[in-house]
Write an enzyme that holds these catalytic residues in place. Sequence first.
Site, mmCIF file in Angstrom:
data_model
loop_
_atom_site.group_PDB
_atom_site.id
_atom_site.type_symbol
_atom_site.label_atom_id
_atom_site.label_comp_id
_atom_site.label_asym_id
_atom_site.label_seq_id
_atom_site.Cartn_x
_atom_site.Cartn_y
_atom_site.Cartn_z
ATOM 1 N N SER A 204 0.835 -1.217 0.000
ATOM 2 C CA SER A 204 0.000 0.000 0.000
ATOM 3 C C SER A 204 0.857 1.250 0.000
ATOM 4 O O SER A 204 1.734 1.390 0.850
ATOM 5 C CB SER A 204 -0.867 0.110 1.259
ATOM 6 O OG SER A 204 -1.389 -1.093 1.633
ATOM 7 N N HIS B 247 -4.276 0.841 -4.287
ATOM 8 C CA HIS B 247 -3.715 -0.355 -4.918
ATOM 9 C C HIS B 247 -4.076 -0.342 -6.412
ATOM 10 O O HIS B 247 -5.058 -0.942 -6.822
ATOM 11 C CB HIS B 247 -4.306 -1.622 -4.287
ATOM 12 C CG HIS B 247 -3.746 -1.941 -2.944
ATOM 13 N ND1 HIS B 247 -2.760 -2.866 -2.746
ATOM 14 C CD2 HIS B 247 -4.028 -1.439 -1.731
ATOM 15 C CE1 HIS B 247 -2.468 -2.924 -1.462
ATOM 16 N NE2 HIS B 247 -3.223 -2.072 -0.817
ATOM 17 N N HIS C 123 -6.402 -8.796 -0.872
ATOM 18 C CA HIS C 123 -6.269 -9.144 0.547
ATOM 19 C C HIS C 123 -7.348 -10.131 0.969
ATOM 20 O O HIS C 123 -8.428 -10.168 0.386
ATOM 21 C CB HIS C 123 -6.401 -7.887 1.418
ATOM 22 C CG HIS C 123 -5.310 -6.896 1.212
ATOM 23 N ND1 HIS C 123 -5.292 -6.044 0.147
ATOM 24 C CD2 HIS C 123 -4.191 -6.632 1.931
ATOM 25 C CE1 HIS C 123 -4.216 -5.285 0.217
ATOM 26 N NE2 HIS C 123 -3.521 -5.631 1.289
ATOM 27 N N TYR D 257 -9.185 -9.822 3.491
ATOM 28 C CA TYR D 257 -10.377 -9.110 3.984
ATOM 29 C C TYR D 257 -11.305 -8.653 2.865
ATOM 30 O O TYR D 257 -12.412 -8.197 3.117
ATOM 31 C CB TYR D 257 -9.996 -7.936 4.893
ATOM 32 C CG TYR D 257 -9.155 -6.845 4.269
ATOM 33 C CD1 TYR D 257 -9.690 -5.948 3.348
ATOM 34 C CD2 TYR D 257 -7.814 -6.693 4.616
ATOM 35 C CE1 TYR D 257 -8.927 -4.942 2.797
ATOM 36 C CE2 TYR D 257 -7.036 -5.693 4.072
ATOM 37 C CZ TYR D 257 -7.596 -4.819 3.169
ATOM 38 O OH TYR D 257 -6.836 -3.823 2.624
ATOM 39 N N GLU D 258 -10.831 -8.757 1.619
ATOM 40 C CA GLU D 258 -11.718 -8.439 0.502
ATOM 41 C C GLU D 258 -12.631 -9.626 0.185
ATOM 42 O O GLU D 258 -13.365 -9.599 -0.809
ATOM 43 C CB GLU D 258 -10.890 -8.071 -0.733
ATOM 44 C CG GLU D 258 -10.075 -6.805 -0.553
ATOM 45 C CD GLU D 258 -9.099 -6.594 -1.703
ATOM 46 O OE1 GLU D 258 -9.541 -6.227 -2.791
ATOM 47 O OE2 GLU D 258 -7.886 -6.848 -1.509
ATOM 48 N N ALA E 242 3.075 -2.228 3.872
ATOM 49 C CA ALA E 242 3.002 -1.178 4.883
ATOM 50 C C ALA E 242 2.552 -1.866 6.163
ATOM 51 O O ALA E 242 1.657 -2.708 6.122
ATOM 52 C CB ALA E 242 1.978 -0.135 4.460
ATOM 53 N N MET F 91 -1.747 -6.679 7.204
ATOM 54 C CA MET F 91 -2.894 -7.450 6.712
ATOM 55 C C MET F 91 -2.604 -8.230 5.424
ATOM 56 O O MET F 91 -3.530 -8.627 4.717
ATOM 57 C CB MET F 91 -4.077 -6.506 6.482
ATOM 58 C CG MET F 91 -4.444 -5.683 7.699
ATOM 59 S SD MET F 91 -5.684 -4.458 7.301
ATOM 60 C CE MET F 91 -5.535 -3.346 8.709
ATOM 61 N N SER F 92 -1.335 -8.405 5.110
ATOM 62 C CA SER F 92 -1.016 -9.123 3.863
ATOM 63 C C SER F 92 0.168 -10.050 4.113
ATOM 64 O O SER F 92 0.465 -10.409 5.242
ATOM 65 C CB SER F 92 -0.681 -8.120 2.750
ATOM 66 O OG SER F 92 0.520 -7.436 3.062
ATOM 67 N N ASN G 129 3.223 3.627 10.529
ATOM 68 C CA ASN G 129 2.618 4.226 11.729
ATOM 69 C C ASN G 129 2.987 3.361 12.926
ATOM 70 O O ASN G 129 3.326 2.194 12.760
ATOM 71 C CB ASN G 129 1.087 4.245 11.577
ATOM 72 C CG ASN G 129 0.535 2.839 11.302
ATOM 73 O OD1 ASN G 129 0.579 2.365 10.158
ATOM 74 N ND2 ASN G 129 0.070 2.178 12.322
ATOM 75 N N HIS H 145 -5.931 5.972 8.236
ATOM 76 C CA HIS H 145 -5.417 5.494 6.945
ATOM 77 C C HIS H 145 -4.602 6.592 6.258
ATOM 78 O O HIS H 145 -3.680 6.305 5.496
ATOM 79 C CB HIS H 145 -6.570 5.053 6.048
ATOM 80 C CG HIS H 145 -7.108 3.715 6.444
ATOM 81 N ND1 HIS H 145 -6.483 2.535 6.093
ATOM 82 C CD2 HIS H 145 -8.170 3.368 7.202
ATOM 83 C CE1 HIS H 145 -7.154 1.523 6.608
ATOM 84 N NE2 HIS H 145 -8.179 1.988 7.285
HETATM 85 N N1 HPA Z 1 -2.031 -2.444 11.439
HETATM 86 C C1 HPA Z 1 -2.271 -3.321 10.442
HETATM 87 N N2 HPA Z 1 -1.957 -3.089 9.186
HETATM 88 C C2 HPA Z 1 -1.355 -1.916 8.890
HETATM 89 C C3 HPA Z 1 -1.081 -0.957 9.877
HETATM 90 C C4 HPA Z 1 -1.434 -1.235 11.227
HETATM 91 O O1 HPA Z 1 -1.213 -0.435 12.162
HETATM 92 N N3 HPA Z 1 -0.487 0.090 9.243
HETATM 93 C C5 HPA Z 1 -0.400 -0.232 7.939
HETATM 94 N N4 HPA Z 1 -0.935 -1.444 7.714
#
Ligand code: HPA
Length: 266
Positions: A33, A64, A86, A88-89, A116, A204-205, A228, A240
């Site tokens: 991402s 994406h 992903h 979650y999709e 990310a 998440m990937s 982050n 986000h």
């Molecule tokens: N958590 C999960 N996935 C992420 C995060 C997070 O803090 N930041 C970027 N992708």
Amino acid sequence: MNNQKFKEKVKEASDFIKHQTGSVPEIAIVLGSGLAYFGDKIETEKIIDISTIPHYPLPTVSGHQGKLIFGKVGKTPILAAKGRSHYYEGKDLNTITFYAHLFQSLGVKKLILTNAAGGVNPDFLPGDFVLIDDFINFGQVDLPWEKDYRKLLSAKLKTRAEAAARAMGTQLPRGIYCWTTGPSFETPAEVRAIRALGGDLAGMSTLPEAVVAHELGFEILGISLVTNQAAGISQNPLTHEEVKETADKIKEPYYHFMKNVINAIN
Ligand code: HPA
């Protein structure tokens, strides 16, 4: 989907690409991402929009864009993939890993998975690169691998990536990537739980993809960009936008860093 049908779909996609480019990339890099910039900067030979490739699953998440970029980094022929699907999709494992099957069929041998991630380890700050050393499956999803996730990642490629970072004077600490299915960020209590389990990053990937790509025989390297601090680690609320802003700020150093890593692992 039965296996035979899936293989036929991969072959159709692969034939389609082979008709468009004669390039046989040695290394493929999947851009996480906000990290698509890398694909824009490389010396490009051919760009294929994934929506034109038969059966290629289209991601539905913003940030994406779906493109396969065939080009070069130095002398190394590479394939950069913008856009991944992903869990979650609502996608199944075959869908999420379609690209890995396709790249195998194109002759790619090494795979760099980038993403990310949120920093769970308080030492990891936005903008840091972290070498993925191992995984935790926090996704409550049964992945077809019951051995040791650490072995999914190539020890040789890890060492070479570290050497490339050292040569640039860049820090590349190792960390354990904890896969959550998302799509929502973790709660502060979940982040504390991940930390207590030994996780350094949350994302998440990457884990489902690494599992399948390893089965397919790829040598795999995983690199996270900490966009982050994970929820509850910093006082600031997590958004986000912060993820996108960090990826945006770091894009030039990220490009140079990845370029050097590619040259080092070739
Ligand atoms: N958590 C999960 N996935 C992420 C995060 C997070 O803090 N930041 C970027 N992708």
